[in-house]
Write an enzyme that holds these catalytic residues in place. Structure first.
Site, PDB file in Angstrom:
ATOM      1  N   SER A 113      95.292  50.291  10.181  1.00 56.11           N
ATOM      2  CA  SER A 113      95.990  49.578   9.103  1.00 56.11           C
ATOM      3  C   SER A 113      97.265  50.242   8.608  1.00 56.11           C
ATOM      4  O   SER A 113      97.972  49.665   7.784  1.00 56.11           O
ATOM      5  CB  SER A 113      95.044  49.351   7.915  1.00 56.11           C
ATOM      6  OG  SER A 113      94.172  48.275   8.183  1.00 56.11           O
ATOM      7  N   LYS A 116     100.468  48.214   8.619  1.00 55.29           N
ATOM      8  CA  LYS A 116     100.898  47.313   7.546  1.00 55.29           C
ATOM      9  C   LYS A 116     102.213  47.776   6.916  1.00 55.29           C
ATOM     10  O   LYS A 116     102.909  46.977   6.286  1.00 55.29           O
ATOM     11  CB  LYS A 116      99.803  47.183   6.481  1.00 55.29           C
ATOM     12  CG  LYS A 116      98.577  46.404   6.951  1.00 55.29           C
ATOM     13  CD  LYS A 116      97.569  46.237   5.817  1.00 55.29           C
ATOM     14  CE  LYS A 116      96.386  45.381   6.236  1.00 55.29           C
ATOM     15  NZ  LYS A 116      95.438  46.048   7.112  1.00 55.29           N
ATOM     16  N   SER A 292      94.824  47.089   1.438  1.00 57.82           N
ATOM     17  CA  SER A 292      94.805  46.870   2.889  1.00 57.82           C
ATOM     18  C   SER A 292      94.310  45.461   3.205  1.00 57.82           C
ATOM     19  O   SER A 292      93.379  45.263   3.997  1.00 57.82           O
ATOM     20  CB  SER A 292      93.925  47.909   3.596  1.00 57.82           C
ATOM     21  OG  SER A 292      94.266  47.982   4.970  1.00 57.82           O
TER      22      SER A 292
END
Length: 463
Positions: A113, A116, A292
């Protein structure tokens, strides 16, 4: 009331310190809104006394840490067996641009993640922080038909309040439609999801579509596809037909029976009956980063694709984001994307590219990227760092000194964000480990090891 007051005070202190640091333009109620789902005592409980318990003001006049001393501190920590068989890292001083340490800096690594950060920068640079996504209702071809057109705003709320603060709502849109129709009662609701294309499920591990971390990605949904909009953090059951679920909720608000709801497309030149705008893109970026949020990430990747004239699909979004990053003058050759959330193991990025994106977003002339900073979770305080940096042997002394996006998949653990040193230098850092042993305990051990690395940077004068 006393607990709520404590939350507001803590949030106020954080907001003031962030503004002093020149990093953020958060309002106090924005911070409180992000913290609303977590215990309001979390900032203090378990955190050792520390007179720098919130992010300090940056001190660009302080001496730049010595690279040799930074390396001496970090090398043994990056060799921790808990981080597995492949660890890459990059540390850069934000103000000067000087590289302070690197370990496979330009080696593409599975980011989970932390990718991102790429999605955030790509979306903000493509649209600007004030852009809003619009959900519309128009008159259908048949008498009494209302067409609900998805605008790719997955934060849209099915009720007056929902998962995301400041979201557009279906009740607002329904009231506009009723007013536009006057005394005519709608008899049918058609929903149009043509804004996004391609598969609704990405190139992910087989358990991901059902484990509650993401919903099917379609152009119309409410509350990020959650079954229970009140659950704002972590895994939670998701509806399997988000567009149909949203359309049913809209039909109910209009008094249309469930049997009169169907998927279709809006006729060309149809009369608009109402429209609601999403929260600004900058706010969606903050929400995506702090918790997230995979669904926001995938929607934003598709919007970048739309902006660049590509199919609004997983593949189109990935290609568009790589192009967008390349146009910033950064080495897009060190970036391979399969999705926007980081759930795919097909994503690869170098730690140097991640750190440079973080440093870029901190530049005074990059105001359009500011929400990349304001969305990064704060160590031991909020979002995905709420329960980290609280152990004496895993970085507790750095509580409040670190803001990083986390990344976790089976056998993958990483961080990308900023660390403030003991002297007040702001460092951009990315550490990616994609050879961690499988299982729950190794994952937690890897997170602790990463936190120790960041805590060492925070404690470092290194002159």
């Amino acid at each position: 009331m006393s607990q709520q007051r404590g939350t507001v005070v803590a949030a106020g202190v954080l907001a003031v310190c962030l503004v002093v640091a020149g990093l953020v333009t958060w309002r106090v109620d924005d911070v409180v809104g992000l913290l609303g789902a977590g215990p309001d005592t979390g900032w203090r409980k378990g955190v050792p006394p520390n007179d720098r318990a919130v992010l300090p003001a940056a001190a660009p006049a302080a001496p730049v840490p010595d690279a040799a001393q930074v390396a001496a501190k970090l090398q043994p920590l990056l060799a921790d067996p808990a981080l597995g068989t492949n660890v890459t890292a990059h540390v850069v001083d934000v103000a000067s641009g000087q590289v302070l340490h690197g370990k496979g800096s330009d080696t593409p690594t599975i980011p989970a993640s932390t990718i991102k950060v790429v999605t955030a920068v790509a979306a903000l640079s493509a649209y600007g922080p004030n852009h809003q996504f619009v959900t519309k209702a128009v008159a259908g071809a048949a008498a009494g038909e209302v067409v609900l057109i998805g605008g790719g705003d997955i934060t849209l709320s099915a009720a007056a309040t929902g998962t995301y603060p400041q979201a557009a709502t279906l009740p607002d849109l329904a009231e506009q439609v009723k007013k536009a129709l006057g005394g005519t009662a709608p008899t049918k609701v058609t929903y149009d999801v043509s804004i996004f294309t391609g598969p609704a499920v990405g190139p992910w591990d087989s358990d991901i579509p059902t484990n509650g971390v993401v919903a099917p990605i379609v152009g119309l949904m409410t509350d990020g596809g959650r079954v229970d909009p009140k659950v704002t953090r972590g895994s939670t059951p998701r509806v399997q037909l988000p567009a149909g679920t949203a359309a049913q909720a809209f039909a109910k608000l209009l008094g249309v029976p469930a049997s009169a709801v169907a998927q279709g497309q809006a006729p060309q030149g149809a009369k608009e009956l109402g429209a609601v705008k999403s929260m600004p893109l900058s706010r969606q970026v903050e929400l995506m980063l702090v918790e997230s949020d995979n669904v926001i990430a995938e929607a934003l990747a598709r919007h970048v694709a739309i902006k660049r004239g590509k199919p609004a699909s997983f593949e189109g979004g990935a290609q568009a984001q790589m192009e967008q990053i390349g146009e910033l003058g950064l080495p897009a050759g060190e970036l391979t994307l399969s999705d926007g959330s980081g759930l795919s193991r097909g994503n690869k990025v170098s730690p140097s590219l991640l750190a440079e994106l973080i440093a870029l977003s901190a530049k005074p002339d990059k105001v359009n990227l500011r929400s990349v900073h304001s969305g990064l979770p704060v160590a031991a305080y909020n979002g995905t760092l709420f329960n980290r940096f609280k152990k004496s042997n895993a970085g507790a002394g750095a509580a409040g000194m670190v803001r990083v996006k986390t990344g976790t998949l089976r056998s993958v653990s990483g961080v990308a964000g900023v660390v403030f040193t003991a002297d007040g230098r702001e460092l951009a850092v990315a550490i990616l480990a994609d050879g961690v042993a499988a299982g729950t305990n190794p994952t937690l051990a890897a997170q602790d090891a990463l936190d120790r690395v960041l805590a060492a940077l925070a404690a470092c004068g290194c002159k």
